[in-house]
Design an enzyme around this catalytic site. Structure first.
Site, PDB file in Angstrom:
ATOM      1  N   ASP A 139      13.042 117.814  20.787  1.00 57.18           N
ATOM      2  CA  ASP A 139      14.148 117.367  19.935  1.00 57.18           C
ATOM      3  C   ASP A 139      15.456 117.527  20.698  1.00 57.18           C
ATOM      4  O   ASP A 139      15.773 118.623  21.159  1.00 57.18           O
ATOM      5  CB  ASP A 139      14.156 118.234  18.661  1.00 57.18           C
ATOM      6  CG  ASP A 139      15.381 118.003  17.784  1.00 57.18           C
ATOM      7  OD1 ASP A 139      15.995 116.925  17.897  1.00 57.18           O
ATOM      8  OD2 ASP A 139      15.703 118.912  16.982  1.00 57.18           O
ATOM      9  N   ASP A 187       1.311 102.571  20.670  1.00 55.85           N
ATOM     10  CA  ASP A 187       0.304 102.523  19.622  1.00 55.85           C
ATOM     11  C   ASP A 187       0.468 101.207  18.859  1.00 55.85           C
ATOM     12  O   ASP A 187       1.594 100.818  18.526  1.00 55.85           O
ATOM     13  CB  ASP A 187       0.513 103.703  18.658  1.00 55.85           C
ATOM     14  CG  ASP A 187      -0.780 104.380  18.287  1.00 55.85           C
ATOM     15  OD1 ASP A 187      -1.644 103.700  17.723  1.00 55.85           O
ATOM     16  OD2 ASP A 187      -0.914 105.586  18.547  1.00 55.85           O
ATOM     17  N   ASP A 247      12.301 113.393  19.789  1.00 56.88           N
ATOM     18  CA  ASP A 247      12.877 112.054  19.885  1.00 56.88           C
ATOM     19  C   ASP A 247      12.669 111.457  21.274  1.00 56.88           C
ATOM     20  O   ASP A 247      12.173 112.115  22.184  1.00 56.88           O
ATOM     21  CB  ASP A 247      14.358 112.075  19.487  1.00 56.88           C
ATOM     22  CG  ASP A 247      15.110 113.235  20.136  1.00 56.88           C
ATOM     23  OD1 ASP A 247      14.979 113.383  21.357  1.00 56.88           O
ATOM     24  OD2 ASP A 247      15.798 113.999  19.406  1.00 56.88           O
ATOM     25  N   HIS A 286      -4.109 113.709  18.444  1.00 53.23           N
ATOM     26  CA  HIS A 286      -3.313 114.133  17.288  1.00 53.23           C
ATOM     27  C   HIS A 286      -4.127 114.197  15.999  1.00 53.23           C
ATOM     28  O   HIS A 286      -3.588 114.582  14.963  1.00 53.23           O
ATOM     29  CB  HIS A 286      -2.145 113.157  17.127  1.00 53.23           C
ATOM     30  CG  HIS A 286      -2.637 111.771  16.821  1.00 53.23           C
ATOM     31  ND1 HIS A 286      -3.327 111.017  17.744  1.00 53.23           N
ATOM     32  CD2 HIS A 286      -2.579 111.028  15.695  1.00 53.23           C
ATOM     33  CE1 HIS A 286      -3.668 109.861  17.192  1.00 53.23           C
ATOM     34  NE2 HIS A 286      -3.219 109.842  15.953  1.00 53.23           N
ATOM     35  N   ASP A 287      -5.387 113.754  16.027  1.00 54.51           N
ATOM     36  CA  ASP A 287      -6.206 113.758  14.811  1.00 54.51           C
ATOM     37  C   ASP A 287      -7.221 114.897  14.767  1.00 54.51           C
ATOM     38  O   ASP A 287      -7.998 114.988  13.809  1.00 54.51           O
ATOM     39  CB  ASP A 287      -6.989 112.438  14.697  1.00 54.51           C
ATOM     40  CG  ASP A 287      -6.084 111.274  14.345  1.00 54.51           C
ATOM     41  OD1 ASP A 287      -5.041 111.500  13.704  1.00 54.51           O
ATOM     42  OD2 ASP A 287      -6.418 110.135  14.719  1.00 54.51           O
ATOM     43  N   ASP A 290      -5.016 101.234  16.908  1.00 51.61           N
ATOM     44  CA  ASP A 290      -5.429 102.071  15.785  1.00 51.61           C
ATOM     45  C   ASP A 290      -6.560 101.418  14.979  1.00 51.61           C
ATOM     46  O   ASP A 290      -6.438 100.244  14.605  1.00 51.61           O
ATOM     47  CB  ASP A 290      -4.199 102.275  14.886  1.00 51.61           C
ATOM     48  CG  ASP A 290      -4.387 103.372  13.869  1.00 51.61           C
ATOM     49  OD1 ASP A 290      -4.526 104.529  14.278  1.00 51.61           O
ATOM     50  OD2 ASP A 290      -4.391 103.064  12.658  1.00 51.61           O
ATOM     51  N   GLU A 313      -9.135 102.431  19.256  1.00 51.65           N
ATOM     52  CA  GLU A 313      -9.678 103.587  18.543  1.00 51.65           C
ATOM     53  C   GLU A 313     -10.806 103.017  17.690  1.00 51.65           C
ATOM     54  O   GLU A 313     -10.563 102.133  16.874  1.00 51.65           O
ATOM     55  CB  GLU A 313      -8.599 104.222  17.673  1.00 51.65           C
ATOM     56  CG  GLU A 313      -9.084 105.521  17.048  1.00 51.65           C
ATOM     57  CD  GLU A 313      -8.458 105.810  15.700  1.00 51.65           C
ATOM     58  OE1 GLU A 313      -8.458 106.980  15.294  1.00 51.65           O
ATOM     59  OE2 GLU A 313      -7.979 104.871  15.026  1.00 51.65           O
TER      60      GLU A 313
HETATM   61  C1  NOJ Z   1      -5.991 106.731  13.169  1.00 50.65           C
HETATM   62  C2  NOJ Z   1      -4.800 107.502  13.643  1.00 50.65           C
HETATM   63  O1  NOJ Z   1      -5.084 108.103  14.870  1.00 50.65           O
HETATM   64  C3  NOJ Z   1      -4.467 108.474  12.555  1.00 50.65           C
HETATM   65  O2  NOJ Z   1      -3.521 109.428  12.960  1.00 50.65           O
HETATM   66  C4  NOJ Z   1      -4.007 107.706  11.352  1.00 50.65           C
HETATM   67  O3  NOJ Z   1      -3.815 108.599  10.285  1.00 50.65           O
HETATM   68  C5  NOJ Z   1      -5.018 106.638  10.934  1.00 50.65           C
HETATM   69  N1  NOJ Z   1      -5.597 105.942  12.033  1.00 50.65           N
HETATM   70  C6  NOJ Z   1      -4.376 105.625  10.054  1.00 50.65           C
HETATM   71  O4  NOJ Z   1      -3.492 104.836  10.787  1.00 50.65           O
END
Ligand code: NOJ
Length: 561
Positions: free
Chosen positions: A25, A102, A33, A333-334, A204, A258
């Site tokens: 940040d 993305d 940012d 990140h998931d 995505d 993905e």
């Molecule tokens: C996959 C993404 O990696 C995730 O973070 C997101 O919540 C879902 N797709 C919906 O876009």
């Protein structure tokens, strides 16, 4: 033996993923940012990575942290401006770094102007940009939603007496790819970013874009598995080939999909070189290895066997032996932090297991993807209270568990190991306020272990840090094309402690030994034990007692003579 070697920059590159909200940040709003990333480009370059994948930075009301886009051609105000973006892209290119953005086009935000129009009336020109089910036809057939408190992907709207489809949250309505006008909008938008010089897209949930617009009941052969069903829409390949011919083929760019729900049998349909669809995709076989069978978000209390971990990677390596190309990742990140999930973040094993996992990713075939902070061994935060969480997924599922009267303590314990927020805590730069991430209170708590050596500044000073090891390991991959293109052979497959394999390339053979356990462990090297070897990389200075004996979480890379 050499296989599958049409050289390409995206095969030889190492990817570094940045979750912009959590990186740096500079504006003082507690949110990372674009200027923050710009400031840190020399650091990123010093890691030996080549490609930066940025999670969404577009305008968004942030129901799902940027995965709900309200304007695809504008930058989220919290992150900065388009000028900041242009400077960042230039800063990357000046340093020889590529930028992958993305692309979130299975759905938009409900605040996107297309949806604002679409929901107004049934004759609106944008009506057909989304999936609507007129209520006079009754209740639509069940669709499961990832982020809905009722787990229902249809949401009723009184204004037009119809339901709209949202595989994710109610604020993420699914776009209707069956409408050619929508597809053209997307291609034009993609070209806009490519014209700016962006080097590729991570797409995505891309297999979900095609839908059967009769919206039938879930066919029985799917056994209740909506994710597999969503990934098998009738026109997926038609749309991807169209996207390729309309946009992708015109630029020297990389694409990685993905791909939840895509099985290994269908892998080459997406990435076979003659298919003209995508370059690579992320499969989910590893990501479900430690989950309770049949669940997406629940940890399996029985843990996971190393033999299955090896089997998954060996199987997928084979799938791309002659065609296509893989992507190898342990975190993003998931999912929770890789050292906490696949290694061991207890102080006794943290260093060795973090560096062992780096050695693994950097010696596999397929493009390696690292998630920011992994290079310093960042760990799961393991929040105790629900109000510490920010992620819609955990918050909604907490509500679901509460509504069903489930044991919330069990729920909270599960999230400590599985929640996405474990990976979204701020980057740990130094020992100053908020680990140097922000001068104010960050949007999500900082992991307090930044004061205990898990920060960049301390690790820069310590030659035996995870960070320094990471640089050595990226340099090794760079200097040995065999680690990128070499043929992969698994050794001692049933060994539940050691993962061993060779990579052979032209006249060279590399031997990689990785101990995934907290105990000393032996490996059966067969014929290879006879041959002289030179050691190229190792993550400990302890004396080697025997070539086939590894210290806890030890990693070695040999060149077999
Ligand atoms: C996959 C993404 O990696 C995730 O973070 C997101 O919540 C879902 N797709 C919906 O876009």
């Amino acid at each position: 033996m050499t296989t599958n070697q049409n050289n390409a920059w995206w095969k030889e590159g190492i990817v570094y993923q940045i979750y912009p909200r959590s990186f740096q940040d500079t504006s003082g709003n507690g949110v990372g940012d674009l200027k923050g990333i710009l400031q840190r480009l020399d650091y990123i370059k010093s890691l030996g990575v080549d490609i930066i994948w940025l999670n969404p930075v577009y305008e968004s009301p942030n129901d799902d942290n940027g995965y709900d886009i309200s304007d695809y051609q504008n930058i989220m105000a919290e992150f900065g401006s388009m000028e900041d973006f242009d400077s960042l892209l230039k800063g990357m290119h000046d340093r020889g770094l590529k930028l992958v953005m993305d692309l979130v086009v299975n759905h938009s935000s409900d605040e996107h102007k297309w949806f604002q129009e679409s929901r107004k009336d049934r004759n609106n020109p944008y009506r057909d940009y989304y999936h609507w089910w007129p209520a006079e036809k009754g209740t639509p057939p069940k669709r499961w939603s990832y982020f809905d408190v009722e787990e229902n992907a249809w949401k009723y709207e009184a204004t037009t007496n119809a339901y709209y489809l949202h595989y994710f949250s109610v604020k993420q309505p699914d776009l209707k790819w069956e409408n050619p006008a929508l597809r053209q909008e997307i291609y034009t938008m993609m070209a806009y970013w490519f014209e700016k010089g962006v080097d590729g897209f991570r797409m995505d949930v891309i297999p979900f874009i095609s839908k059967d617009t009769n919206y039938p009941e879930l066919p029985p052969e799917f056994n209740g598995d909506f994710i597999s069903y969503y990934a098998q829409g009738p026109k997926l390949h038609e749309y991807l080939q169209e996207m390729h011919s309309e946009v992708l083929s015109k630029y020297n760019v990389m694409t990685v999909g993905e791909a939840p729900g895509i099985t290994i049998e269908k892998a080459l349909d997406l990435v076979g070189e003659n298919r003209k669809e995508l370059n690579m995709f992320f499969h989910f076989d590893l990501m479900s290895l430690d989950r309770k069978p049949g669940t997406v978000f629940e940890k399996n209390p029985e843990g996971w066997p190393l033999s299955s971990f090896k089997e998954i990677h060996s199987r997928w390596d084979k799938a791309f032996e002659k065609d296509g190309w893989g992507s190898v990742y342990l975190s993003n990140h998931d999912f929770p932090r890789s050292v906490s999930r696949w290694g061991n973040d207890h102080p006794d094993f943290w260093y060795a297991s973090a560096t062992m996992l780096h050695t693994f990713l950097l010696t596999m075939r397929g493009t390696p993807y690292f998630y920011f902070g992994d290079e310093i061994g960042m760990t799961n935060i393991r929040f105790d209270r629900i109000d510490q969480y920010r992620d819609i997924n955990t918050i909604n599922r907490y509500e679901i568990a509460k509504n069903k009267g489930e044991d919330l303590h069990v729920f909270m314990e599960n999230e400590k190991d599985t929640s996405r927020d474990n990976a979204r805590t701020p980057m740990q730069w130094d020992v100053s306020h908020a680990a140097g991430f922000s001068k104010t209170t960050p949007w999500i708590e900082v992991n307090q272990n930044f004061t205990k050596g898990i920060n960049v500044a301390d690790q820069e000073k310590n030659p035996s840090s995870v960070l320094h090891f990471f640089r050595k390991a990226t340099a090794l991959r760079k200097n040995h094309l065999g680690l990128i293109y070499g043929h992969y052979t698994l050794i001692d497959p049933k060994n539940e402690s050691v993962y061993a394999y060779t990579r052979s390339y032209e006249t060279k053979v590399y031997l990689i030994l990785l101990n995934f356990s907290t105990l000393e462990a032996q490996v059966a090297l067969g014929d290879l034990s006879e041959l002289p070897k030179s050691l190229l990389l190792r993550n400990t200075h302890q004396e080697i007692k025997a070539e086939n004996l590894l210290a806890p979480y030890e990693a070695r890379v040999y060149l077999v003579q």
